[in-house]
Design a protein around this motif. Structure first.
Motif, short mmCIF file in Angstrom:
data_model
loop_
_atom_site.label_atom_id
_atom_site.label_comp_id
_atom_site.label_asym_id
_atom_site.label_seq_id
_atom_site.Cartn_x
_atom_site.Cartn_y
_atom_site.Cartn_z
N ARG A 148 0.81 -1.22 0.00
CA ARG A 148 0.00 0.00 0.00
C ARG A 148 0.85 1.27 0.00
O ARG A 148 0.32 2.37 -0.17
CB ARG A 148 -0.94 0.01 1.21
CG ARG A 148 -1.88 -1.18 1.28
CD ARG A 148 -3.08 -0.90 2.16
NE ARG A 148 -2.75 -0.42 3.48
CZ ARG A 148 -2.59 -1.21 4.56
NH1 ARG A 148 -2.73 -2.52 4.45
NH2 ARG A 148 -2.31 -0.68 5.74
N PHE A 149 2.16 1.12 0.21
CA PHE A 149 3.03 2.30 0.32
C PHE A 149 3.95 2.48 -0.89
O PHE A 149 4.84 3.33 -0.86
CB PHE A 149 3.86 2.19 1.61
CG PHE A 149 3.04 2.42 2.84
CD1 PHE A 149 2.90 3.69 3.37
CD2 PHE A 149 2.38 1.36 3.46
CE1 PHE A 149 2.13 3.90 4.51
CE2 PHE A 149 1.61 1.56 4.59
CZ PHE A 149 1.48 2.84 5.12
N SER A 150 3.75 1.72 -1.95
CA SER A 150 4.53 1.86 -3.20
C SER A 150 6.04 1.93 -2.94
O SER A 150 6.68 2.95 -3.21
CB SER A 150 4.08 3.10 -3.97
OG SER A 150 2.71 3.04 -4.26
N PRO A 151 6.63 0.86 -2.44
CA PRO A 151 8.07 0.88 -2.18
C PRO A 151 8.87 1.02 -3.48
O PRO A 151 8.43 0.57 -4.53
CB PRO A 151 8.32 -0.48 -1.52
CG PRO A 151 7.22 -1.35 -2.01
CD PRO A 151 6.03 -0.45 -2.16
N ASN A 152 10.04 1.63 -3.37
CA ASN A 152 10.91 1.76 -4.53
C ASN A 152 11.72 0.48 -4.77
O ASN A 152 12.09 0.19 -5.90
CB ASN A 152 11.85 2.95 -4.36
CG ASN A 152 11.11 4.26 -4.46
OD1 ASN A 152 10.18 4.39 -5.25
ND2 ASN A 152 11.52 5.24 -3.67
N ALA A 153 11.99 -0.27 -3.71
CA ALA A 153 12.75 -1.52 -3.84
C ALA A 153 12.54 -2.35 -2.58
O ALA A 153 12.19 -1.82 -1.53
CB ALA A 153 14.25 -1.25 -4.04
N CYS A 154 12.77 -3.66 -2.72
CA CYS A 154 12.63 -4.56 -1.57
C CYS A 154 13.44 -5.82 -1.82
O CYS A 154 13.61 -6.24 -2.98
CB CYS A 154 11.15 -4.91 -1.38
SG CYS A 154 10.85 -6.07 -0.01
N THR A 155 13.96 -6.39 -0.76
CA THR A 155 14.61 -7.70 -0.83
C THR A 155 14.33 -8.43 0.48
O THR A 155 13.96 -7.82 1.48
CB THR A 155 16.13 -7.57 -1.05
OG1 THR A 155 16.68 -8.86 -1.32
CG2 THR A 155 16.84 -6.98 0.16
N ASP A 156 14.48 -9.74 0.45
CA ASP A 156 14.42 -10.49 1.70
C ASP A 156 15.84 -10.77 2.15
O ASP A 156 16.79 -10.66 1.38
CB ASP A 156 13.59 -11.77 1.56
CG ASP A 156 14.17 -12.75 0.55
OD1 ASP A 156 14.99 -12.33 -0.29
OD2 ASP A 156 13.80 -13.93 0.59
N VAL A 157 16.01 -11.11 3.41
CA VAL A 157 17.33 -11.37 3.97
C VAL A 157 17.45 -12.87 4.24
O VAL A 157 16.74 -13.40 5.09
CB VAL A 157 17.54 -10.57 5.28
CG1 VAL A 157 18.95 -10.81 5.81
CG2 VAL A 157 17.29 -9.09 5.05
#
Length: 197
Positions: free
Chosen positions: A67-76
């Motif tokens: 819902r916050f329109s992230p610019n990037a994401c990854t899991d750890v």
């Protein structure tokens, strides 16, 4: 794992923008805890901590994030926190800064780390990623080594603009997700770089 995804809904580890803030949604140290379990040093409470954190899904954090329109994401996961953040910095062609004092650590994992209970993958990660990082002076080497600890079912690292980051973090806390802002995105860099301070 194979599947089908709508391209408009795909979030990659590229696309982080200058002045974004980096949010981590789970504490780190599961690799160290698992090593203590294998070495028969971990007590019942430590094992329960490991199981609880490892079995906690990223579903809530991911659902709210959308819902916050992230610019990037990854899991750890296996590359450790430092490795996965560096991969994000490389893909985004930016300098990322990680504030080590803001990174959530599993407290008992810190104790085992000081006993030398690091999995072998920690050192492989460190050898591979350290040449592309700058670790500031005066930092505790045990804590900086924990950044390379391979995680089992780690959290998400999400790159969001400042205003959205605050609102996202507030919603996570309301849902019981132990998240924190751990760093920021800086200037362009052709190869990507991670600064730990």
């Amino acid at each position: 794992l194979t599947g089908i995804v709508a391209p408009s809904g795909l979030i990659t580890n590229a696309g982080a923008k200058a002045e974004d803030r980096l949010i981590l949604t789970k504490p780190i140290g599961t690799g160290i805890l698992a090593t203590a379990v294998k070495g028969k040093l971990a007590g019942t409470g430590d094992i329960e901590t490991l199981v609880r954190i490892s079995s906690e899904l990223n579903k809530t954090a991911a659902s709210i994030m959308s819902r916050f329109s992230p610019n990037a994401c990854t899991d750890v996961t296996g590359f450790g926190l430092a490795g996965h953040i560096l991969e994000m910095a490389r893909a985004s062609k930016k300098i990322f800064t990680l504030d080590i004092d803001c990174v959530q650590l599993i407290p008992v994992a810190v104790s085992y780390a000081r006993m030398g209970m690091f999995p072998a993958g920690t050192y492989n990660n460190k050898i591979h990623f350290l040449p592309h990082m700058t670790i500031g002076p005066g930092l505790d080497p045990i804590i900086t080594d924990m950044l390379f600890d391979p995680q089992t079912s780690g959290g998400l690292v999400i790159s969001l603009p400042g205003g959205r980051a605050d609102d996202y973090l507030c919603e996570l806390k309301q849902q019981g997700v132990d998240a924190a802002v751990i760093g920021s995105v800086g200037a362009d860099h052709d190869c990507g770089h991670l600064l730990v301070k």
